[in-house]
Motif scaffolding. Structure first.
Motif, PDB file in Angstrom:
ATOM      1  N   SER A   1      23.671  42.440  31.966  1.00 45.66           N
ATOM      2  CA  SER A   1      24.748  41.497  31.662  1.00 45.66           C
ATOM      3  C   SER A   1      24.536  40.155  32.341  1.00 45.66           C
ATOM      4  CB  SER A   1      26.086  42.079  32.117  1.00 45.66           C
ATOM      5  OG  SER A   1      26.276  43.355  31.586  1.00 45.66           O
TER       6      SER A   1
ATOM      7  N   ASP B   1      30.771  43.996  26.854  1.00 49.49           N
ATOM      8  CA  ASP B   1      29.607  43.921  27.733  1.00 49.49           C
ATOM      9  C   ASP B   1      29.060  45.318  28.038  1.00 49.49           C
ATOM     10  OD1 ASP B   1      27.877  42.349  29.574  1.00 49.49           O
ATOM     11  OD2 ASP B   1      28.772  43.734  31.010  1.00 49.49           O
TER      12      ASP B   1
ATOM     13  N   ASN C   1      39.172  41.350  29.423  1.00 51.20           N
ATOM     14  CA  ASN C   1      38.304  40.661  28.479  1.00 51.20           C
ATOM     15  C   ASN C   1      37.085  41.554  28.193  1.00 51.20           C
ATOM     16  OD1 ASN C   1      36.649  40.395  30.706  1.00 51.20           O
ATOM     17  ND2 ASN C   1      36.863  38.185  30.897  1.00 51.20           N
ATOM     18  N   THR C   2      36.148  41.030  27.459  1.00 50.54           N
ATOM     19  CA  THR C   2      35.028  41.886  27.050  1.00 50.54           C
ATOM     20  C   THR C   2      34.093  42.226  28.205  1.00 50.54           C
ATOM     21  OG1 THR C   2      33.985  39.854  26.301  1.00 50.54           O
ATOM     22  CG2 THR C   2      34.952  41.270  24.620  1.00 50.54           C
ATOM     23  N   TRP C   3      34.298  41.580  29.355  1.00 49.60           N
ATOM     24  CA  TRP C   3      33.514  41.926  30.552  1.00 49.60           C
ATOM     25  C   TRP C   3      34.236  42.979  31.385  1.00 49.60           C
ATOM     26  CZ3 TRP C   3      28.770  39.670  31.415  1.00 49.60           C
ATOM     27  CH2 TRP C   3      28.466  38.531  30.643  1.00 49.60           C
ATOM     28  N   GLY C   4      35.413  43.387  30.940  1.00 46.89           N
ATOM     29  CA  GLY C   4      36.183  44.371  31.700  1.00 46.89           C
ATOM     30  C   GLY C   4      37.006  43.756  32.805  1.00 46.89           C
TER      31      GLY C   4
ATOM     32  N   PRO D   1      36.797  45.215  37.818  1.00 50.84           N
ATOM     33  CA  PRO D   1      35.826  46.229  37.387  1.00 50.84           C
ATOM     34  C   PRO D   1      34.878  46.579  38.528  1.00 50.84           C
ATOM     35  CG  PRO D   1      35.273  44.089  36.469  1.00 50.84           C
ATOM     36  CD  PRO D   1      36.600  43.930  37.161  1.00 50.84           C
TER      37      PRO D   1
ATOM     38  N   PRO E   1      29.708  38.299  26.199  1.00 53.78           N
ATOM     39  CA  PRO E   1      28.509  38.933  26.768  1.00 53.78           C
ATOM     40  C   PRO E   1      27.319  38.797  25.827  1.00 53.78           C
ATOM     41  CG  PRO E   1      30.395  40.418  26.799  1.00 53.78           C
ATOM     42  CD  PRO E   1      30.786  39.246  25.965  1.00 53.78           C
TER      43      PRO E   1
END
Lengths: 198, 601
Positions: free
Chosen positions: B154, A169, A45-48, B144, B87
């Protein structure tokens, strides 16, 4: 009657890019392993954060295939055979695909999703963008610590690519998930999963 | 073509042009060599040749020309919608809730490179050795990196966690059973909250229960608001009926309960319909007594993951650790396991860091053992009390118990604090003198005592420093405002605490002086008290003054405890000796010159 100039026969018909309604990112890494060429594909997702991962079997072209495919073999393996298969078989669709090799940039002609690549490293060159081939456009974006490239044939994707990256992000660096993909492939090999996929 | 009509004709009537027929030839019979229109001479037919003729085109196969690939995929838990928000946009400034300090990006060094320009190693969760399912291993391998997530760009955090705290998160996240045993003050609470927060975000967990001592529930609530403002939580209410509703009806992802309420709700906690993805025990040494109701209830909660937090997992005996592991990973430690094997059995599930290990830049903790000579009145009272006490103990013969000795010790320690007749106190005189210096420099101090009465007397003597009191006689509702005032009011230079109430969970790192007016029985409790001030966030050295009345039982106890103090750390390192860390029965009897011993058997 006005003649409309036709595109050159070799140029791909540019598929309209899918609207980036999904902020998900697809990280496609295709590399040479001892067993052949194989691919790993991670959708985040866009947060990785990982949503789905898919692994291909290793493809080892035989001598005849190497001769008959000739110089098209590498791009065929990267794009049509491994890249496209991995993306199509993955349930979670991304809004942008990021690849880590120039050979995979041609994937864009096979799928309806914008494709952007990490510029290859040129240790001797101060400006990695200066050493790029003519059919590739280079640019930078804050979400990537290395310059980005896209196929010149799909230069019109750039605004859409940048819009997609703007939604990512700020903790994400586009080059980092490829480390995860390779670790996952390595783990798969250790646990025998890579053989099972084959 | 004279012989053309002599070829056997095939039954073609009713057949499509490309259909094949099988021509039956009697290969065993006599065959004639027939002329073929494509060849100049008649062919000599053999079985081998006939097969070749039947498989045109006549080329040798070179292998497959097309390339194939197979794939295998794994889908991971999707983050629930409430945690899957986009985000924050880059252009917007970071949100700054009241009372929080969000790190500005501009203030941050580039954490991706070290000063030499080399990329830093990322800190990421790793699958544990006992994670055998490939999908589970992948889930952690593909997470991550933690560094960069909490730098203020963030996720909202009050300050960027230290690298060792990120390693703590990377330790907790993949573990079903874990004991985070960091020394007090290193931020176990923040590490736990951030681990839970990330796992909620990832969809790895949907609900969690946090069990903590009653006085610490408020502290957990406050820390949750700081470190996980996007994770809703609910504290189990005091009213039993309301608690019942919370057990059965609440969908809140994170619930907080104190040990006492949990014990009272044993049936609901153990109900099969109750299930938590994670149960976290704060101050997990509370379950060190096997068979206690608290331990049994905690272990009965249906759960997937069991995390224990304790800076002192071994308070008295190595068995304490085994008993905590009865919750962390039931069955991991077989009954009657020798203490020397505990470390091997548990080491992959324990993470313990000390301040010395992780915080080389943390201000030092300066221990000052201050041996005080009793005042004349105290000395006279002490000598009389000890003399009479020893006589009395010896007179008890074999009816003596350890409680009898304890009573004498307590009596003597109280005299070391204050003379019962005159109220004289050599310690208090010293304390008043020290507080002059503390206040003059604009600092603050904590004074600990075992009893409330001395604290009241100390408060009167320290009136000019605006002392605050925080102990068991202060109503629960008044305690938080007292702490808030101590922090905010520059004229309040000292807070007086009892070990029982003030030694755990409080964050008083704005304090630079700690006075132990009298000593506790167990060094682990003293350490907890000291670490209210000497913890993460402390910017200045912390001076700890331990008052010891010379030539008294206090000195004798201090010597014993000092000799045993290192055993705790040794056990979590390489020691193999099962030794009690506090005073055992022999230690207590050895405090005085008495010949009486309890009758055995």
């Amino acid at each position: 009657m006005t003649d409309t100039p036709l595109p050159p026969a070799s140029a791909p018909q540019p598929a309209p890019a899918a609207s980036v309604n999904s902020g998900n990112l697809g990280f496609l890494s295709i590399f040479q392993d001892v067993g052949g060429v194989l691919g790993g594909y991670l959708v985040t997702n866009t947060w990785g954060r990982p949503l789905e991962f898919r692994l291909s079997s290793a493809v080892q072209p035989n001598k005849v295939q190497q001769i008959l495919y000739g110089p098209t073999l590498s791009e065929y393996l990267h794009t049509e055979l491994i890249g496209k298969t991995l993306i199509e078989k993955t349930a979670t669709q991304p809004g942008l695909v990021i690849v880590d090799s120039l050979a995979a940039l041609g994937l864009r002609a096979q799928i309806n999703i914008p494709v952007v690549g990490l510029a290859p490293e040129h240790p001797g060159s101060a400006d990695p963008l200066a050493a790029l081939p003519a059919d590739v456009i280079g640019f930078t974006h804050p979400r990537s610590s290395v310059p980005l490239v896209l196929s010149a044939k799909f230069a019109h994707d750039r605004p859409e690519i940048e819009a997609a990256l703007d939604k990512v992000d700020q903790s994400v660096d586009l080059s980092e998930p490829f480390v995860r993909v390779r670790e996952a492939v390595s783990e798969a090999r250790k646990m025998g999963v890579a053989n099972r996929a084959a | 073509m004279p012989h053309e009509e002599e070829f056997p004709t095939l039954p073609t009537e009713g057949m499509a042009q490309d259909e094949h027929v099988i021509l039956e030839i009697d290969l065993l019979g006599e065959l004639d060599a027939l002329p073929h229109p494509r060849f100049e001479r008649p062919l000599t037919v053999s079985v081998r040749d006939s097969k070749m003729l039947a498989n045109p085109p006549w080329v040798r196969p070179l292998g497959r020309l097309e390339l194939n690939v197979q794939t295998e995929g794994w889908k991971f838990p999707a983050p629930p919608p409430e945690f899957d928000k986009p985000p924050p946009p880059r252009s917007e400034p970071a949100e700054k809730p009241a009372g929080r300090r969000v790190v500005e990006l501009a203030e941050l060094p580039d954490d991706h490179t070290d000063p030499t320009g080399k990329p830093k190693e990322h800190i990421r969760p790793r699958p544990t050795a006992d994670t055998v399912i490939f999908k589970d291993r992948l889930l952690y391998l593909l997470q991550p990196p933690l560094d960069g997530l909490f730098d203020g760009r963030s996720l909202g955090v009050p300050f960027e966690p230290f690298p060792y705290q990120l390693e703590g998160i990377a330790f907790l996240m993949p573990r079903q059973g874990a004991l985070l045993a960091d020394e007090m003050g290193l931020g176990k609470t923040a590490q736990t909250i951030l681990s839970l927060r990330l796992m909620f975000h990832q969809g790895m967990i949907r609900n969690a229960l946090l069990v903590a001592p009653k006085p610490l529930i408020f502290n957990w609530s406050r820390e949750l608001k700081l470190w996980a403002p996007d994770v809703p939580f609910e504290v189990f209410p005091a009213d039993p009926e309301l608690r019942r509703a919370t057990w059965h009806s609440s969908n809140c992802p994170l619930k907080l309960i104190n040990y006492e309420s949990l014990t009272r709700d044993a049936d609901m906690a153990a109900h099969p319909k109750t299930f938590f993805d994670v149960v976290v025990l704060d101050e997990a040494q509370r379950i060190k007594t096997p068979g206690s109701k608290t331990a049994e209830v905690v272990k009965s909660i249906p759960r997937a993951r069991s995390w224990a937090l304790s800076g002192t997992p071994v308070e008295n005996h190595p068995d304490d650790l085994a008993n905590i592991f009865a919750f962390v990973d039931p069955g991991r430690i077989p009954k009657d396991t020798p203490p020397k094997q505990l470390r091997v059995l548990t080491q992959d599930s324990i993470l313990r860091r000390t301040k010395d290990l992780v915080q080389s830049d943390m201000p030092p903790k300066l221990i000052r053992d201050l041996e005080i000579e009793l005042s004349p009145a105290q000395k006279a009272a002490y000598e009389l009390a000890e003399k009479e006490g020893v006589v009395t103990l010896n007179a008890l013969g074999d009816t003596i118990t350890v409680q009898h000795v304890f009573q004498l010790v307590m009596r003597l320690k109280q005299i070391c604090n204050f003379d019962p007749r005159t109220g004289e106190s050599a310690k208090l005189e010293q304390l008043v003198s020290d507080m002059e210096e503390v206040a003059a420099n604009g600092h603050k101090a904590i004074v600990f005592s075992q009893w409330v009465e001395p604290l009241t007397a100390i408060a009167a003597a320290l009136e000019k420093f605006n002392p605050l009191q925080y102990h068991g006689r202060i109503p629960q509702a008044e305690r938080t405002p007292i702490l808030d005032r101590f922090k905010a009011d520059p004229s309040c230079h000292v807070i007086l605490m009892s070990y029982g109430t003030g030694s755990v969970g409080l964050n008083l790192q704005f304090t630079n002086y700690v006075f132990l007016f009298d000593r506790w029985w167990n060094p682990a409790i003293e350490d907890q008290a000291i670490n209210r001030a000497h913890r993460i966030g402390q910017k200045h050295p912390v001076t700890v003054t331990r008052f010891i009345s010379e030539n008294t039982v206090e000195k004798r106890i201090a010597d014993i405890l000092d000799a045993k103090r290192k055993v705790f750390n040794d056990l979590l390192a390489d020691a193999d000796k099962p030794t009690s860390l506090g005073l055992n029965e022999d230690d207590i009897f050895g405090l005085f010159d008495i010949s009486s011993r309890p009758k055995r058997g």
